[in-house]
Design a protein around this motif. Structure first.
Motif, PDB file in Angstrom:
ATOM      1  N   GLN A 166       0.900  -1.213   0.091  1.00  0.00           N
ATOM      2  CA  GLN A 166       0.067   0.009  -0.101  1.00  0.00           C
ATOM      3  C   GLN A 166       0.829   1.262   0.036  1.00  0.00           C
ATOM      4  O   GLN A 166       0.320   2.331  -0.226  1.00  0.00           O
ATOM      5  CB  GLN A 166      -0.789  -0.123   1.294  1.00  0.00           C
ATOM      6  N   TYR A 167       1.974   1.236   0.098  1.00  0.00           N
ATOM      7  CA  TYR A 167       2.990   2.401   0.072  1.00  0.00           C
ATOM      8  C   TYR A 167       3.775   2.329  -1.053  1.00  0.00           C
ATOM      9  O   TYR A 167       4.734   1.070  -1.203  1.00  0.00           O
ATOM     10  CB  TYR A 167       3.573   2.485   1.362  1.00  0.00           C
ATOM     11  N   ASP A 168       4.157   3.435  -1.643  1.00  0.00           N
ATOM     12  CA  ASP A 168       5.302   3.604  -2.637  1.00  0.00           C
ATOM     13  C   ASP A 168       6.686   3.621  -1.854  1.00  0.00           C
ATOM     14  O   ASP A 168       7.805   2.892  -2.159  1.00  0.00           O
ATOM     15  CB  ASP A 168       5.171   4.884  -3.446  1.00  0.00           C
ATOM     16  N   ASP A 169       6.808   4.161  -0.816  1.00  0.00           N
ATOM     17  CA  ASP A 169       7.925   3.993  -0.031  1.00  0.00           C
ATOM     18  C   ASP A 169       8.002   2.932   1.156  1.00  0.00           C
ATOM     19  O   ASP A 169       7.229   2.930   2.092  1.00  0.00           O
ATOM     20  CB  ASP A 169       8.200   5.518   1.067  1.00  0.00           C
ATOM     21  N   ILE A 170       8.537   2.058   0.881  1.00  0.00           N
ATOM     22  CA  ILE A 170       8.851   0.621   1.572  1.00  0.00           C
ATOM     23  C   ILE A 170       9.277   1.092   3.255  1.00  0.00           C
ATOM     24  O   ILE A 170       8.764   0.215   4.038  1.00  0.00           O
ATOM     25  CB  ILE A 170       9.851  -0.241   1.071  1.00  0.00           C
ATOM     26  N   HIS A 171      10.025   2.074   3.283  1.00  0.00           N
ATOM     27  CA  HIS A 171      10.312   2.460   4.656  1.00  0.00           C
ATOM     28  C   HIS A 171       9.239   2.959   5.459  1.00  0.00           C
ATOM     29  O   HIS A 171       8.983   2.644   6.619  1.00  0.00           O
ATOM     30  CB  HIS A 171      11.333   3.654   4.663  1.00  0.00           C
ATOM     31  N   GLU A 172       8.315   3.740   4.715  1.00  0.00           N
ATOM     32  CA  GLU A 172       7.097   4.023   5.440  1.00  0.00           C
ATOM     33  C   GLU A 172       6.238   2.864   5.824  1.00  0.00           C
ATOM     34  O   GLU A 172       5.394   2.718   6.629  1.00  0.00           O
ATOM     35  CB  GLU A 172       6.309   5.033   4.499  1.00  0.00           C
ATOM     36  N   ALA A 173       5.963   1.831   5.079  1.00  0.00           N
ATOM     37  CA  ALA A 173       5.350   0.522   4.975  1.00  0.00           C
ATOM     38  C   ALA A 173       5.808  -0.038   6.298  1.00  0.00           C
ATOM     39  O   ALA A 173       5.041  -0.514   7.361  1.00  0.00           O
ATOM     40  CB  ALA A 173       5.549  -0.270   3.854  1.00  0.00           C
ATOM     41  N   ILE A 174       7.081  -0.136   6.485  1.00  0.00           N
ATOM     42  CA  ILE A 174       7.773  -0.605   7.778  1.00  0.00           C
ATOM     43  C   ILE A 174       7.546  -0.010   8.979  1.00  0.00           C
ATOM     44  O   ILE A 174       6.940  -0.668   9.944  1.00  0.00           O
ATOM     45  CB  ILE A 174       9.294  -0.657   7.626  1.00  0.00           C
ATOM     46  N   ARG A 175       7.483   1.355   8.883  1.00  0.00           N
ATOM     47  CA  ARG A 175       7.053   2.178  10.026  1.00  0.00           C
ATOM     48  C   ARG A 175       5.661   1.961  10.346  1.00  0.00           C
ATOM     49  O   ARG A 175       5.243   2.004  11.178  1.00  0.00           O
ATOM     50  CB  ARG A 175       7.540   3.663   9.819  1.00  0.00           C
ATOM     51  N   SER A 176       4.908   1.879   9.312  1.00  0.00           N
ATOM     52  CA  SER A 176       3.283   1.594   9.616  1.00  0.00           C
ATOM     53  C   SER A 176       3.020   0.232  10.242  1.00  0.00           C
ATOM     54  O   SER A 176       2.005   0.378  10.876  1.00  0.00           O
ATOM     55  CB  SER A 176       2.557   1.764   8.281  1.00  0.00           C
ATOM     56  N   MET A 177       3.800  -0.681   9.924  1.00  0.00           N
ATOM     57  CA  MET A 177       3.617  -2.173  10.605  1.00  0.00           C
ATOM     58  C   MET A 177       3.416  -1.786  12.118  1.00  0.00           C
ATOM     59  O   MET A 177       2.637  -2.477  12.711  1.00  0.00           O
ATOM     60  CB  MET A 177       4.636  -2.898  10.223  1.00  0.00           C
ATOM     61  N   TYR A 178       4.268  -1.140  12.822  1.00  0.00           N
ATOM     62  CA  TYR A 178       4.223  -0.933  14.116  1.00  0.00           C
ATOM     63  C   TYR A 178       3.754   0.163  14.718  1.00  0.00           C
ATOM     64  O   TYR A 178       3.016   0.391  15.667  1.00  0.00           O
ATOM     65  CB  TYR A 178       5.797  -1.208  14.580  1.00  0.00           C
TER      66      TYR A 178
END
Length: 161
Positions: free
Chosen positions: A50-62
């Protein structure tokens, strides 16, 4: 017994480690998310896609999903070399009835190596031995016979609906 979302678990056996995903895993995670074969049998609304920025996806996980008790996504690693292999997920959490669903997705180069079977075994053992979860379910598409086989090896009862 603790609640599922009371902590981010750290699970391991002699081969597999399951723990929180870190920014250093972004490249391998991005590679996995861009492989259509990995997601052929999976829903299109998975967080990491759901995110273009994979780092943002990782942050969103937690920052979002874990804190809001929506789902708990963890990385799957081979202990030798701490190699990122994929993701496992606890989702569909129902606190009142102590129920959760489990799922996983692996980078394609790790298919057929027993990693999924060991991952599900670690997840189930953790849920039953350390949390108050009493009901564990999983879903797979009929065409995904490999995933169905992993679930059967872990004593899930297959039903169709």
């Amino acid at each position: 017994m603790k609640k599922l979302f009371s902590e981010i678990p750290y699970l391991k056996n002699d081969r597999i480690l399951i723990k929180g995903v870190e920014d250093r895993d972004a490249g391998a995670l991005k590679q996995m998310t861009q492989n259509p074969d990995v997601y052929r049998y999976l829903p299109t609304f998975l967080l990491e896609q759901q995110y273009d920025d994979i780092h943002e996806a990782i942050r969103s996980m937690y920052a979002d999903c874990f804190k809001n008790e929506e789902n708990l996504i963890l990385g799957i690693y081979l202990q030798e070399g701490m190699t990122f292999c994929g993701l496992e997920e606890f989702y569909g959490y129902k606190d009142l009835i102590h129920k959760v669903c489990v799922g996983y997705r692996l980078k394609q180069e790790y298919w057929g190596r027993g990693i999924a079977t060991q991952t599900v075994a670690l997840m189930v053992d953790y849920l039953y031995s350390e949390t108050d979860i009493e009901i564990i379910t999983a879903s797979t598409m009929i065409e995904n016979t490999a995933s169905a086989h992993v679930l059967m090896k872990n004593d899930f009862i297959m039903t169709s609906k």
